[in-house]
Scaffold this active site. Structure first.
Site, short mmCIF file in Angstrom:
data_model
loop_
_atom_site.label_atom_id
_atom_site.label_comp_id
_atom_site.label_asym_id
_atom_site.label_seq_id
_atom_site.Cartn_x
_atom_site.Cartn_y
_atom_site.Cartn_z
N LYS A 41 0.84 -1.20 0.00
CA LYS A 41 0.00 0.00 0.00
C LYS A 41 0.87 1.25 0.00
O LYS A 41 2.07 1.20 0.30
CB LYS A 41 -0.91 -0.01 1.23
CG LYS A 41 -0.17 0.09 2.56
CD LYS A 41 -1.13 0.12 3.72
CE LYS A 41 -0.36 0.27 5.04
NZ LYS A 41 -1.26 0.42 6.20
N ARG A 139 -10.94 0.99 14.79
CA ARG A 139 -10.80 1.70 13.51
C ARG A 139 -11.74 0.99 12.53
O ARG A 139 -12.94 0.94 12.76
CB ARG A 139 -9.34 1.66 13.08
CG ARG A 139 -8.91 2.78 12.14
CD ARG A 139 -7.41 2.77 11.90
NE ARG A 139 -6.95 1.52 11.26
CZ ARG A 139 -5.68 1.29 10.93
NH1 ARG A 139 -4.75 2.20 11.20
NH2 ARG A 139 -5.33 0.17 10.35
N TYR A 273 14.67 30.64 6.18
CA TYR A 273 13.55 31.43 6.69
C TYR A 273 13.58 31.57 8.21
O TYR A 273 13.83 30.61 8.93
CB TYR A 273 12.23 30.79 6.29
CG TYR A 273 11.94 30.82 4.81
CD1 TYR A 273 11.85 32.03 4.12
CD2 TYR A 273 11.78 29.64 4.10
CE1 TYR A 273 11.58 32.06 2.76
CE2 TYR A 273 11.51 29.66 2.74
CZ TYR A 273 11.41 30.87 2.07
OH TYR A 273 11.15 30.89 0.72
N MET A 321 10.61 24.65 1.10
CA MET A 321 9.81 23.79 0.23
C MET A 321 10.66 22.93 -0.68
O MET A 321 10.34 21.75 -0.91
CB MET A 321 8.86 24.64 -0.62
CG MET A 321 7.93 23.82 -1.50
SD MET A 321 6.79 24.82 -2.47
CE MET A 321 5.71 25.43 -1.16
#
Length: 402
Positions: A41, A139, A273, A321
């Protein structure tokens, strides 16, 4: 089709298929009496679903497991045979397509049984289903109070020729926490729910509950089939139960990038940043062209480890990013030199677990989140030993070594 990678690339996630096959064989030795489901998966936990599914089958996996039906249908479309199971369904899902692709489908409630039986009528053939029991994870799955209704309806649908109940299964909540009381409680509940189903006419091919930690450390949970996920990719389910080496496993992914820039910087220079890092003195800075858009966790700002020039470095300032900076301490590698973020760890490089610790998360998330713009480069020690010159096979959106 297969393409050749250029000698220099911005970044690459090298996937060692020989290591993956060896991991499958090692895991099978932990559960010699059970069938083996290779869980692929989430694009095989970021490693590439189709190449990893093929490699797992080559190593003896008899089942392939996916979360979504779309993943399972893609496995079939790639020509991978054998048993394929998927378990995360929502209303209106591709039930008929799954039936026609010979998938095994998990059913956790009456709405799903209603939809799969309707699809079976349309398809004119029975659906293979597995009933999932919620034994305490809270779940997906059917709770014990609702189990009698689901079992009765499934048995009736089987008598009508609409379904074949091929399995009964569940999933652990805390198998990665040794000695957690929920493990024994869930196992007891599973046995009781399986017994009830069998007493009322269900004749499953397989009963299964063991995930990676169950496969590795809880032999009493193996039943007829085990479902290793993260361990197949050479990552321990948790540090508490042991390291990959403890279980004879080797990490499959190695993530690296080419330095985009190396420059001299004065003391007192704010880096990235927010200027959360300021150079303590004259130094050199290296720019690594990977960022949170590629899956590098921003939470590892100031802590993420990188190997450059044979030395461990640390992310300096914030992960942006598309890039982050490391303080090279005056060393002078050149643009294009390799920065290794993680790998097996036997050449001094950090591991995915090191990044997990740096980011306050788990290694599952580190490998799974590596984004699509980082090419997967498939190597195989069987025919491509120590091939690091960039001439490996590259995933170009689905292609890989057959």
């Amino acid at each position: 089709m297969t393409e050749r990678a250029p000698a220099k690339v911005r970044a690459r996630a090298e996937i060692d298929l020989a290591a993956l096959r060896a991991n499958v064989r090692a895991l099978r030795e932990h559960a010699p009496g059970a069938a083996f489901m290779a869980v692929v998966k989430a694009d095989a936990y970021g490693h590439g679903m189709i190449p990893c599914a093929r490699a797992a089958r080559e190593a003896g996996a008899t089942w392939i497991g996916t979360a979504t039906p779309e993943e399972a249908l893609a496995v079939r479309a790639a020509g991978i045979g054998g048993r394929v199971m998927c378990w995360l369904w929502t209303p209106g899902g591709p039930w008929r397509e799954a039936i026609e692709a010979d998938l095994d489908m998990s059913v956790s409630g009456m709405w799903a049984l209603d939809e799969v039986t309707a699809a079976a009528r349309e398809a004119g053939r029975p659906a293979r289903i597995q009933l999932k029991a919620d034994t305490g994870l809270g779940r997906n799955g059917c709770l014990p109070a609702d189990w009698p209704e689901l079992v009765a309806a499934a048995v009736a649908a089987e008598r009508e020729g609409l379904v074949t109940v091929t399995g009964l299964w569940s999933h652990f909540a805390c198998a990665d926490e040794p000695g957690h009381p929920s493990i024994a409680a869930q196992l007891t509940c599973f046995r009781e729910m399986v017994s009830f189903a069998e007493e009322h006419g269900v004749r499953p091919e397989v009963r299964h509950i063991a995930n990676s930690p169950g496969t590795l450390t809880l032999p009493e949970t193996h039943f007829d089939l085990v479902r290793p996920g993260i361990a197949m990719y050479g990552i321990s389910p948790s540090p508490e139960i042991g390291t990959p080496e403890d279980f004879g496993l080797r990490p499959v992914m190695r993530l690296s990038a080419s330095l985009a820039l190396v420059k001299h910087a004065p003391g007192g220079l704010g880096v990235s940043y927010g200027h959360h890092y300021v150079t303590p003195g004259a130094t050199t800075l290296g720019l690594v062209p990977l960022g949170y858009a590629d899956g590098i966790p921003r939470h590892a700002s100031g802590t993420g480890p990188v190997l450059i020039g044979g030395k461990r470095r640390t992310v300096a300032g914030r992960v942006a990013m598309d890039q982050f900076v490391v303080d090279l301490g005056g060393d002078e590698p050149v643009a294009g030199d390799e920065a290794v973020l993680f790998g097996p760890g036997d050449r001094g490089e950090p591991t995915a677990e090191d990044w997990a610790q740096a980011a306050g998360t788990i290694a599952y998330e580190i490998v799974t989140r590596i984004g699509a713009r980082v090419p997967r480069v498939y190597v195989d020690d069987a025919d491509n030993a120590d091939d690091t010159d960039g001439a490996d096979d590259v995933d170009d959106g689905g292609a890989a070594r057959e």
